[in-house]
Write a protein that holds these residues in place. Structure first.
Motif, PDB file in Angstrom:
ATOM      1  N   ASP A  38       0.852  -1.176   0.000  1.00  0.00           N
ATOM      2  CA  ASP A  38       0.000   0.000   0.000  1.00  0.00           C
ATOM      3  C   ASP A  38       0.888   1.226   0.000  1.00  0.00           C
ATOM      4  N   SER A  39       0.308   2.379  -0.212  1.00  0.00           N
ATOM      5  CA  SER A  39       1.074   3.616  -0.151  1.00  0.00           C
ATOM      6  C   SER A  39       0.153   4.753   0.237  1.00  0.00           C
ATOM      7  N   VAL A  40       0.764   5.807   0.735  1.00  0.00           N
ATOM      8  CA  VAL A  40       0.044   7.028   1.058  1.00  0.00           C
ATOM      9  C   VAL A  40       0.950   8.179   0.657  1.00  0.00           C
ATOM     10  N   SER A  41       0.355   9.264   0.187  1.00  0.00           N
ATOM     11  CA  SER A  41       1.163  10.424  -0.182  1.00  0.00           C
ATOM     12  C   SER A  41       0.409  11.685   0.195  1.00  0.00           C
ATOM     13  N   GLY A  42       1.174  12.750   0.366  1.00  0.00           N
ATOM     14  CA  GLY A  42       0.578  14.024   0.716  1.00  0.00           C
ATOM     15  C   GLY A  42       1.644  15.094   0.766  1.00  0.00           C
ATOM     16  N   HIS A  48       6.509  17.114  -0.811  1.00  0.00           N
ATOM     17  CA  HIS A  48       5.693  15.971  -1.219  1.00  0.00           C
ATOM     18  C   HIS A  48       6.279  14.726  -0.556  1.00  0.00           C
ATOM     19  N   ILE A  49       5.449  14.053   0.217  1.00  0.00           N
ATOM     20  CA  ILE A  49       5.860  12.874   0.981  1.00  0.00           C
ATOM     21  C   ILE A  49       5.127  11.666   0.426  1.00  0.00           C
ATOM     22  N   LYS A  50       5.832  10.545   0.289  1.00  0.00           N
ATOM     23  CA  LYS A  50       5.192   9.288  -0.099  1.00  0.00           C
ATOM     24  C   LYS A  50       5.769   8.174   0.780  1.00  0.00           C
ATOM     25  N   ILE A  51       4.887   7.306   1.246  1.00  0.00           N
ATOM     26  CA  ILE A  51       5.290   6.173   2.074  1.00  0.00           C
ATOM     27  C   ILE A  51       4.736   4.907   1.430  1.00  0.00           C
ATOM     28  N   TRP A  52       5.634   3.967   1.071  1.00  0.00           N
ATOM     29  CA  TRP A  52       5.271   2.652   0.519  1.00  0.00           C
ATOM     30  C   TRP A  52       5.506   1.621   1.619  1.00  0.00           C
ATOM     31  N   TYR A  53       4.546   0.733   1.818  1.00  0.00           N
ATOM     32  CA  TYR A  53       4.665  -0.234   2.911  1.00  0.00           C
ATOM     33  C   TYR A  53       3.832  -1.486   2.642  1.00  0.00           C
ATOM     34  N   ILE A 156      -0.970  10.606   6.619  1.00  0.00           N
ATOM     35  CA  ILE A 156      -0.244  11.867   6.514  1.00  0.00           C
ATOM     36  C   ILE A 156      -1.206  12.982   6.918  1.00  0.00           C
ATOM     37  N   THR A 157      -0.718  13.860   7.801  1.00  0.00           N
ATOM     38  CA  THR A 157      -1.514  14.994   8.264  1.00  0.00           C
ATOM     39  C   THR A 157      -0.744  16.273   7.984  1.00  0.00           C
ATOM     40  N   LYS A 158      -1.328  17.406   8.324  1.00  0.00           N
ATOM     41  CA  LYS A 158      -0.647  18.684   8.093  1.00  0.00           C
ATOM     42  C   LYS A 158       0.573  18.855   8.990  1.00  0.00           C
ATOM     43  N   SER A 159       0.648  18.091  10.089  1.00  0.00           N
ATOM     44  CA  SER A 159       1.788  18.238  11.005  1.00  0.00           C
ATOM     45  C   SER A 159       2.779  17.084  10.951  1.00  0.00           C
ATOM     46  N   GLY A 160       2.540  16.100  10.091  1.00  0.00           N
ATOM     47  CA  GLY A 160       3.460  14.968   9.997  1.00  0.00           C
ATOM     48  C   GLY A 160       2.778  13.721   9.489  1.00  0.00           C
ATOM     49  N   VAL A 172       4.738  11.116  14.037  1.00  0.00           N
ATOM     50  CA  VAL A 172       6.043  11.711  13.757  1.00  0.00           C
ATOM     51  C   VAL A 172       5.802  13.140  13.255  1.00  0.00           C
ATOM     52  N   LEU A 173       6.368  14.112  13.948  1.00  0.00           N
ATOM     53  CA  LEU A 173       6.217  15.524  13.602  1.00  0.00           C
ATOM     54  C   LEU A 173       7.175  15.915  12.484  1.00  0.00           C
ATOM     55  N   VAL A 174       6.627  16.555  11.441  1.00  0.00           N
ATOM     56  CA  VAL A 174       7.427  16.985  10.289  1.00  0.00           C
ATOM     57  C   VAL A 174       7.193  18.467  10.053  1.00  0.00           C
TER      58      VAL A 174
END
Length: 175
Positions: A38-42, A48-53, A156-160, A172-174
């Motif tokens: 699966d993946s999520v991006s935002g 631009h962040i993408k996480i594949w898992y 993925i949220t506005k803060s991480g 995780v704060l970003v």
């Protein structure tokens, strides 16, 4: 004549083997995948962040402190290591992380803060060949208890971002 019979017999068994192999492959392919990718991006703070898992299920098991032991590096998903990608330099929990792709790991503990790891060897199978010398960044985060999340998921949220599985959320704060 004997050779002709042997050839026919061998041909019969070869065809039977091929047909049964195809049938078994179709049966496996039609069933659910135990830990689908699966993946999520935002976008977080312009990056631009993408996480594949791989997304495993709880299936009634004890996850942290059981299936995934405390104090040991966990690939933060199933099968291949989770991959975290950012197209811009960001700060994670106040520490700089350059743009790029990283393997994402966590070290769960029974109480207290968990270690979150961004490793420069982005593509690797699980954590079997994890090399701490390749860590780009390690930060500490405080997990939260949440309602049961049957299948591991990243948000993925506005803060991480967070990894949510079982009754645990790892935010995780970003910036």
């Amino acid at each position: 004549m004997k050779t002709s019979f042997q050839i026919k017999l061998l041909s019969f068994f070869l065809c039977a083997f091929l047909i049964s192999s195809v049938a078994m492959a179709q049966k496996k392919a039609s069933g659910p995948i135990p830990s689908p990718r699966d993946s999520v991006s935002g976008v977080i703070k312009g990056a631009h962040i993408k996480i594949w898992y791989g997304s495993p299920s709880v299936k009634g098991r004890k996850i942290f402190g059981g299936l995934e032991p405390y104090g040991k590096v966990y690939r933060a998903g199933a099968n291949e290591a989770t991959i975290f990608t950012t197209d811009k330099d960001i700060t994670v929990e106040g520490q700089p992380l350059p743009a790029g792709s990283y393997a994402f790991f966590v070290i769960p503990v029974a109480t207290g803060k968990w270690t979150v790891i961004f490793n420069k060897t982005a593509v690797q199978w699980g954590a079997f060949k994890y090399d701490q010398a390749q860590d780009q960044l390690r930060v500490m985060v405080t997990p939260k208890k949440v309602k049961l999340t049957e299948r591991l998921v990243y948000k993925i949220t506005k803060s991480g971002f967070s990894m949510n599985w079982d009754k645990t959320s790892v935010p995780v704060l970003v910036k």
